[in-house]
Design a protein around this motif. Structure first.
Motif, PDB file in Angstrom:
ATOM      1  N   ILE A 212      -3.653   5.983 -26.111  1.00  0.00           N
ATOM      2  CA  ILE A 212      -3.255   6.889 -25.142  1.00  0.00           C
ATOM      3  C   ILE A 212      -3.984   6.981 -23.876  1.00  0.00           C
ATOM      4  O   ILE A 212      -3.401   6.912 -23.007  1.00  0.00           O
ATOM      5  CB  ILE A 212      -3.125   8.461 -25.890  1.00  0.00           C
ATOM      6  N   LEU A 213      -5.257   7.161 -24.087  1.00  0.00           N
ATOM      7  CA  LEU A 213      -6.018   7.220 -22.963  1.00  0.00           C
ATOM      8  C   LEU A 213      -6.272   5.793 -22.331  1.00  0.00           C
ATOM      9  O   LEU A 213      -6.105   5.830 -20.931  1.00  0.00           O
ATOM     10  CB  LEU A 213      -7.485   7.535 -23.353  1.00  0.00           C
ATOM     11  N   GLY A 214      -6.124   4.722 -22.830  1.00  0.00           N
ATOM     12  CA  GLY A 214      -6.156   3.362 -22.163  1.00  0.00           C
ATOM     13  C   GLY A 214      -4.946   3.352 -21.421  1.00  0.00           C
ATOM     14  O   GLY A 214      -4.846   2.625 -20.253  1.00  0.00           O
ATOM     15  N   THR A 215      -3.767   3.596 -22.096  1.00  0.00           N
ATOM     16  CA  THR A 215      -2.483   3.410 -21.418  1.00  0.00           C
ATOM     17  C   THR A 215      -2.596   4.293 -20.010  1.00  0.00           C
ATOM     18  O   THR A 215      -2.204   4.182 -18.833  1.00  0.00           O
ATOM     19  CB  THR A 215      -1.271   3.970 -22.140  1.00  0.00           C
ATOM     20  N   TYR A 216      -3.029   5.534 -20.294  1.00  0.00           N
ATOM     21  CA  TYR A 216      -3.094   6.633 -19.136  1.00  0.00           C
ATOM     22  C   TYR A 216      -3.830   6.214 -18.049  1.00  0.00           C
ATOM     23  O   TYR A 216      -3.546   5.973 -16.755  1.00  0.00           O
ATOM     24  CB  TYR A 216      -3.540   7.804 -19.658  1.00  0.00           C
ATOM     25  N   TYR A 217      -5.130   5.714 -18.404  1.00  0.00           N
ATOM     26  CA  TYR A 217      -6.304   5.206 -17.245  1.00  0.00           C
ATOM     27  C   TYR A 217      -5.618   3.974 -16.489  1.00  0.00           C
ATOM     28  O   TYR A 217      -5.456   3.946 -15.291  1.00  0.00           O
ATOM     29  CB  TYR A 217      -7.546   4.816 -17.923  1.00  0.00           C
ATOM     30  N   ALA A 218      -5.009   2.785 -17.290  1.00  0.00           N
ATOM     31  CA  ALA A 218      -4.440   1.848 -16.723  1.00  0.00           C
ATOM     32  C   ALA A 218      -3.246   2.123 -15.779  1.00  0.00           C
ATOM     33  O   ALA A 218      -3.268   1.779 -14.597  1.00  0.00           O
ATOM     34  CB  ALA A 218      -3.924   0.872 -17.713  1.00  0.00           C
ATOM     35  N   LEU A 219      -2.374   3.045 -16.218  1.00  0.00           N
ATOM     36  CA  LEU A 219      -1.086   3.110 -15.549  1.00  0.00           C
ATOM     37  C   LEU A 219      -1.515   3.976 -14.050  1.00  0.00           C
ATOM     38  O   LEU A 219      -1.207   3.763 -13.126  1.00  0.00           O
ATOM     39  CB  LEU A 219      -0.182   3.994 -16.009  1.00  0.00           C
ATOM     40  N   ALA A 220      -2.501   5.161 -14.639  1.00  0.00           N
ATOM     41  CA  ALA A 220      -3.001   5.955 -13.302  1.00  0.00           C
ATOM     42  C   ALA A 220      -3.727   5.121 -12.224  1.00  0.00           C
ATOM     43  O   ALA A 220      -3.465   5.220 -11.160  1.00  0.00           O
ATOM     44  CB  ALA A 220      -3.574   7.045 -13.944  1.00  0.00           C
ATOM     45  N   LEU A 221      -4.581   4.405 -12.585  1.00  0.00           N
ATOM     46  CA  LEU A 221      -5.449   3.284 -11.691  1.00  0.00           C
ATOM     47  C   LEU A 221      -4.621   2.460 -10.900  1.00  0.00           C
ATOM     48  O   LEU A 221      -4.594   2.135  -9.778  1.00  0.00           O
ATOM     49  CB  LEU A 221      -6.341   2.613 -12.434  1.00  0.00           C
ATOM     50  N   ILE A 222      -3.338   1.965 -11.563  1.00  0.00           N
ATOM     51  CA  ILE A 222      -2.435   0.896 -11.086  1.00  0.00           C
ATOM     52  C   ILE A 222      -1.889   1.809 -10.162  1.00  0.00           C
ATOM     53  O   ILE A 222      -1.454   1.152  -8.893  1.00  0.00           O
ATOM     54  CB  ILE A 222      -1.691   0.415 -12.148  1.00  0.00           C
ATOM     55  N   VAL A 223      -1.134   2.998 -10.212  1.00  0.00           N
ATOM     56  CA  VAL A 223      -0.359   3.733  -9.334  1.00  0.00           C
ATOM     57  C   VAL A 223      -1.346   4.157  -8.151  1.00  0.00           C
ATOM     58  O   VAL A 223      -0.839   4.233  -6.965  1.00  0.00           O
ATOM     59  CB  VAL A 223       0.189   4.796  -9.811  1.00  0.00           C
ATOM     60  N   ALA A 224      -2.738   4.390  -8.424  1.00  0.00           N
ATOM     61  CA  ALA A 224      -3.603   4.789  -7.416  1.00  0.00           C
ATOM     62  C   ALA A 224      -3.941   3.581  -6.470  1.00  0.00           C
ATOM     63  O   ALA A 224      -4.500   3.783  -5.371  1.00  0.00           O
ATOM     64  CB  ALA A 224      -5.007   5.475  -8.022  1.00  0.00           C
ATOM     65  N   GLY A 225      -3.592   2.273  -6.761  1.00  0.00           N
ATOM     66  CA  GLY A 225      -3.851   1.205  -6.037  1.00  0.00           C
ATOM     67  C   GLY A 225      -5.070   0.691  -6.075  1.00  0.00           C
ATOM     68  O   GLY A 225      -5.571  -0.259  -5.451  1.00  0.00           O
ATOM     69  N   LEU A 226      -5.833   0.907  -7.320  1.00  0.00           N
ATOM     70  CA  LEU A 226      -7.030   0.078  -7.699  1.00  0.00           C
ATOM     71  C   LEU A 226      -6.882  -1.114  -8.000  1.00  0.00           C
ATOM     72  O   LEU A 226      -6.175  -1.375  -9.137  1.00  0.00           O
ATOM     73  CB  LEU A 226      -7.891   1.240  -8.661  1.00  0.00           C
ATOM     74  N   ASN A 227      -7.667  -2.200  -7.505  1.00  0.00           N
ATOM     75  CA  ASN A 227      -7.679  -3.330  -7.873  1.00  0.00           C
ATOM     76  C   ASN A 227      -8.331  -3.363  -9.370  1.00  0.00           C
ATOM     77  O   ASN A 227      -9.225  -2.701  -9.497  1.00  0.00           O
ATOM     78  CB  ASN A 227      -8.380  -4.255  -7.171  1.00  0.00           C
ATOM     79  N   PHE A 228      -7.749  -4.378 -10.234  1.00  0.00           N
ATOM     80  CA  PHE A 228      -8.207  -4.547 -11.635  1.00  0.00           C
ATOM     81  C   PHE A 228      -7.963  -3.381 -12.632  1.00  0.00           C
ATOM     82  O   PHE A 228      -8.919  -2.934 -13.357  1.00  0.00           O
ATOM     83  CB  PHE A 228      -9.603  -4.687 -11.620  1.00  0.00           C
ATOM     84  N   GLY A 229      -6.984  -2.388 -11.904  1.00  0.00           N
ATOM     85  CA  GLY A 229      -6.997  -1.102 -12.999  1.00  0.00           C
ATOM     86  C   GLY A 229      -6.451  -1.426 -14.221  1.00  0.00           C
ATOM     87  O   GLY A 229      -6.825  -0.512 -15.208  1.00  0.00           O
ATOM     88  N   LEU A 230      -5.646  -2.456 -14.602  1.00  0.00           N
ATOM     89  CA  LEU A 230      -5.466  -2.398 -16.055  1.00  0.00           C
ATOM     90  C   LEU A 230      -6.382  -3.038 -16.825  1.00  0.00           C
ATOM     91  O   LEU A 230      -6.813  -2.447 -17.847  1.00  0.00           O
ATOM     92  CB  LEU A 230      -4.299  -3.758 -16.090  1.00  0.00           C
ATOM     93  N   ILE A 231      -7.321  -3.718 -16.338  1.00  0.00           N
ATOM     94  CA  ILE A 231      -8.758  -4.236 -16.977  1.00  0.00           C
ATOM     95  C   ILE A 231      -9.586  -3.065 -17.476  1.00  0.00           C
ATOM     96  O   ILE A 231     -10.423  -2.774 -18.298  1.00  0.00           O
ATOM     97  CB  ILE A 231      -9.307  -5.282 -16.630  1.00  0.00           C
ATOM     98  N   VAL A 232      -9.941  -2.313 -16.185  1.00  0.00           N
ATOM     99  CA  VAL A 232     -10.654  -0.907 -16.211  1.00  0.00           C
ATOM    100  C   VAL A 232     -10.001  -0.044 -17.352  1.00  0.00           C
ATOM    101  O   VAL A 232     -10.757   0.458 -18.328  1.00  0.00           O
ATOM    102  CB  VAL A 232     -10.752  -0.217 -14.916  1.00  0.00           C
TER     103      VAL A 232
END
Length: 367
Positions: A212-232
């Motif tokens: 749950i947290l991995g999915t949340y962090y990945a999606l939220a960082l991608i929406v925030a426009g952070l490069n490499f959000g999925l790997i983070v």
């Protein structure tokens, strides 16, 4: 007549030593079977619930297998290629990130960044090492773990092992119960029940929390426009099973990348004027994402899904991962958490017996 305690301890000690020696010698050979057993253990409660709903055991296992296959295909098509691509890009971008860090330190602390400065030399060495070692790691993974033989092992043997173990799980448990020493069967059943509760709370519950947290962090960082959000997000979710470490490592990595991405990198054009500003809002959003995730984990996810009775301290987890990882490699890291949980239960049982024994209480009477 039962064997003396000293002889029983000797035989059980020999059996444990033989098991560890076999584990050490077999190494990666038993990896698919360890993975298959872990998958079967985690999915057994779902199969039991489907049986209670009216399905047969074979129908329950077939339903679970079909759902797992569908999820696996979706991961292969949608997520894994992007994850590998972002990992490679992050490794290739690392020297540039260190160059920007070097420039920032040069502007703020010029006395530390002269040509002979130790700080400058170390930054250059770190950047080169990350690019070189990272590229070697990715190439090694692509040439070995994703080789034809290993692909067949992981993609064919693991599901087959998990399928048959899940299909026959209840019968295996019953058979093992029949082989228990009769004098100690009730005690072993009680310890095994406590171990199962601990493993269920930690592995199944914490695995769900990580997902749950991995999915949340990945999606939220991608929406925030952070490069490499999925790997983070993947890294943060993967190590969330160690309390605070996942959020700390993931948050540090994400905020560091946000600083490099949004610090003086946004161009605002007004006629012939081009200026560079720092997007503090974007940086703050990245930090808020991990703060919210940590709050959500500590107050909602972990209490609901894991509970407070697991009893695995973060330091104990790190110690177990280090010992088993260094002694038995990747397989050791896979079994480190279950073994740590088992040893914790056995230790608590031993402490309880000790505090109720004459050795601890002496001749004093109960209050």
């Amino acid at each position: 007549m039962a064997l003396p305690v000293s002889q029983q301890a000797k035989y059980w000690g020999i059996a444990t030593a033989v098991f560890l020696v076999i584990l050490w010698f077999l190494g990666d050979v038993i990896l698919p079977f360890v993975l298959g057993g872990a998958i079967a253990y985690c999915l057994d409660p779902i199969a039991d619930r489907l049986e209670k709903a009216g399905l047969s055991r074979i129908s329950s296992v077939a339903t679970i297998t079909f759902a797992a296959l569908l999820i696996f295909v979706l991961l292969i098509l949608l997520i894994i290629p992007t994850l590998v691509q972002q990992t490679s890009q992050l490794i290739d971008t690392a020297p540039e990130l260190f160059d920007r860090l070097q420039n920032f330190l040069t502007e703020r602390f010029p006395e530390l960044m002269d040509a002979e400065s130790t700080v400058r030399q170390q930054l250059l060495a770190i950047g080169e090492a990350i690019q070189t070692k990272g590229a070697e790691l990715v190439n090694g993974l692509l040439t070995s773990a994703l080789g034809l033989i290993n692909m067949l092992v992981l993609l064919v043997i693991v599901p087959v092992v998990a399928f048959y173990l899940l299909l026959d799980w209840d019968n295996m448990v019953a058979r093992i119960d029949e082989l228990l020493p009769r004098d100690h069967a009730p005690t072993i059943r009680q310890i095994a029940s406590d171990i199962d509760k601990t493993l269920a709370s930690f592995i199944r519950g914490q695995g769900t929390v990580c997902l749950i947290l991995g999915t949340y962090y990945a999606l939220a960082l991608i929406v925030a426009g952070l490069n490499f959000g999925l790997i983070v997000g993947f890294i943060a979710g993967l190590i969330t099973f160690i309390p605070y470490v996942g959020a700390l490592v993931g948050g540090t990595l994400a905020i560091g990348l946000a600083l490099f991405q949004f610090w003086g990198s946004v161009e605002v054009t007004d006629g012939e004027t081009v200026t560079y500003i720092t997007n503090w809002l974007r940086i703050g959003i990245v930090g808020a994402i991990f703060a919210a995730g940590q709050f959500f984990e500590g107050n909602i996810l972990t209490p609901k899904l894991v509970g407070s009775s697991v009893g695995l301290h973060p330091v104990w987890l790190l110690f177990a991962l280090s010992v088993f990882g260094s002694g038995f490699g990747f397989v050791g890291m896979l079994v480190a958490v279950p073994v740590a949980a088992m040893l914790g239960v056995i230790a608590r049982y031993g402490i309880n017996r000790y505090t109720n024994s004459r050795l601890y209480r002496g001749l004093s009477k109960d209050d």
